[in-house]
Design a protein around this motif. Structure first.
Motif, PDB file in Angstrom:
ATOM      1  N   PHE A 316       0.825  -1.206   0.000  1.00 20.26           N
ATOM      2  CA  PHE A 316       0.000   0.000   0.000  1.00 20.26           C
ATOM      3  C   PHE A 316       0.862   1.260   0.000  1.00 20.26           C
ATOM      4  O   PHE A 316       2.045   1.249   0.358  1.00 20.26           O
ATOM      5  CB  PHE A 316      -0.952   0.010   1.195  1.00 20.26           C
ATOM      6  N   LEU A 317       0.229   2.367  -0.418  1.00 26.28           N
ATOM      7  CA  LEU A 317       0.839   3.688  -0.444  1.00 26.28           C
ATOM      8  C   LEU A 317       0.028   4.619   0.447  1.00 26.28           C
ATOM      9  O   LEU A 317      -1.190   4.482   0.543  1.00 26.28           O
ATOM     10  CB  LEU A 317       0.866   4.247  -1.872  1.00 26.28           C
ATOM     11  N   VAL A 318       0.716   5.566   1.061  1.00 36.09           N
ATOM     12  CA  VAL A 318       0.042   6.545   1.914  1.00 36.09           C
ATOM     13  C   VAL A 318       0.223   7.925   1.293  1.00 36.09           C
ATOM     14  O   VAL A 318       1.343   8.460   1.288  1.00 36.09           O
ATOM     15  CB  VAL A 318       0.599   6.537   3.351  1.00 36.09           C
ATOM     16  N   PRO A 319      -0.824   8.529   0.738  1.00 30.75           N
ATOM     17  CA  PRO A 319      -0.699   9.858   0.124  1.00 30.75           C
ATOM     18  C   PRO A 319      -0.342  10.922   1.156  1.00 30.75           C
ATOM     19  O   PRO A 319      -0.611  10.769   2.351  1.00 30.75           O
ATOM     20  CB  PRO A 319      -2.092  10.112  -0.471  1.00 30.75           C
ATOM     21  N   ARG A 320       0.215  12.018   0.686  1.00 34.17           N
ATOM     22  CA  ARG A 320       0.653  13.077   1.592  1.00 34.17           C
ATOM     23  C   ARG A 320      -0.456  13.603   2.509  1.00 34.17           C
ATOM     24  O   ARG A 320      -0.209  13.826   3.698  1.00 34.17           O
ATOM     25  CB  ARG A 320       1.269  14.225   0.785  1.00 34.17           C
TER      26      ARG A 320
END
Length: 362
Positions: A316-320
């Motif tokens: 997964f990625l965590v947006p700013r």
């Protein structure tokens, strides 16, 4: 007097020594050659300290691997399991099917995803009707480019998290011509990125059977740098130390002593090259010093499979807008085979713009 001095023993310096094919001297101040490419073993797992793979679409790495006799070691990512999640309002939302970077190619998955609001979805649909630019456009930031086509929400929840993991940079400062040249070409030719992508995809030949997005080596990418080191060993003298100065006449001071060569290859990051080149080319040194870098931290976490729980996709990625410390996490045991012992799960967590020691990180 050595004919060639190479400053820096990372992948660039090692490859330069290999490509020269003659006697040279390599200077490196690390504890091991290979730079950030290091593979370590822990708890029955292969843990990459730096990059874990390379893009299959880039032929140079495969060519080098083949020349070093490692072609049989190449494996692909398990793309049948490739789903990437993006955090939105505390939940992990899968990226919509058919999304190519931030370009939508399927209607229904985009229409029903909770990742983006309806205003953005409508704007993305209308982007299909963008006309071609009347005149060549100047280079822009990635953020400006994506904003113009799809809006700010796509910058925040797709472009920034996807590109931050690859380049470690801010899309507000990354050049779109350098980072996304294919998309710039689509804009010039079609106006609409969506229309251009769909048109080009129809023209393209089918992907080869078994093609994957990422490739790596069974033993880790450290296998590649180790093979390079072995290949250059008979004709390369390695000096452990830091290049402290570089003067006209190709004189390099290392560990307090001066070495002279017929030519010098500087294969270091720009921030290290800038002070060395100041006495030779002040303009170049100034440009190199102006290149921005961000610090990053990678942590490998090994769990028993039962303790890790049911994990799907590649990670997964965590947006700013949602980010506190963690920027992304890769489920390594799902992305690649030959990485973990039976009954183990390996997670690789990423954070950017941090400066912590190993002890502080843990």
């Amino acid at each position: 007097m050595p004919s060639t001095l190479i400053i820096g023993g990372g992948i660039s310096g090692l490859t330069a020594a290999y490509a020269l094919g003659r006697e040279c001297t390599l200077i490196d101040d690390g504890s091991a050659l290979g730079g950030v490419i290091q593979t370590r073993e822990a708890e029955g797992c292969r843990i990459e300290a730096g990059p874990d793979s390379f893009l299959a679409a880039k032929p140079a790495a495969l060519k080098l691997i083949g020349e070093l006799g490692l072609a049989d070691e190449v494996i692909g990512s398990n793309d049948h399991q490739r789903v990437t999640y993006i955090q939105r309002k505390g939940r992990l939302v899968p990226m919509p099917d058919g999304l190519m970077m931030m370009i939508p190619t399927k209607i229904l998955p985009m229409a029903f995803t909770p990742l983006l609001g309806w205003g953005t979805k409508i704007r993305m649909g209308l982007e299909f009707f963008h006309g071609k630019p009347a005149a060549p456009l100047a280079d822009r930031s990635v953020a400006d480019f994506v904003r113009e086509h799809y809006g700010q929400e796509v910058v925040d929840y797709l472009a920034e998290p996807l590109l931050a993991g690859v380049y470690g940079g801010d899309p507000e400062h990354l050049s779109v011509s350098s980072v996304l040249p294919r998309m710039v070409d689509l804009e010039k030719k079609y106006g609409s990125l969506t229309r251009g992508t769909l048109t080009e995809r129809r023209k393209a030949p089918p992907a080869p059977k078994g093609a994957t997005l990422f490739r790596t080596l069974k033993g880790g990418l450290g296998t590649l740098t180790a093979a390079l080191e072995k290949a250059i060993a008979p004709r390369t003298r390695v000096i452990r130390g830091r290049a402290e100065a570089l003067e006209p006449g190709y004189r390099v001071r290392v560990n307090g002593e001066w070495l002279t060569a017929e030519q010098v290859i500087v294969a270091t990051p720009s921030w290290a090259a800038a002070p060395l080149l100041g006495g030779l080319d002040g303009g170049l040194a100034t440009e190199l010093a102006a290149i921005q870098y961000s610090s990053s931290l990678t942590v490998g976490l090994v769990y028993d499979t039962a303790a890790a729980g049911h994990l799907t996709g590649f990670g997964f990625l965590v947006p700013r807008p949602e980010r506190d410390f963690l920027m992304a996490c890769t489920y390594v045991h799902r992305k690649f085979d030959h990485r973990v012992a039976p009954g183990r799960a390996l997670l690789r967590a990423f954070a950017h713009d941090v400066a912590l020691s190993d002890a502080e990180a843990l």
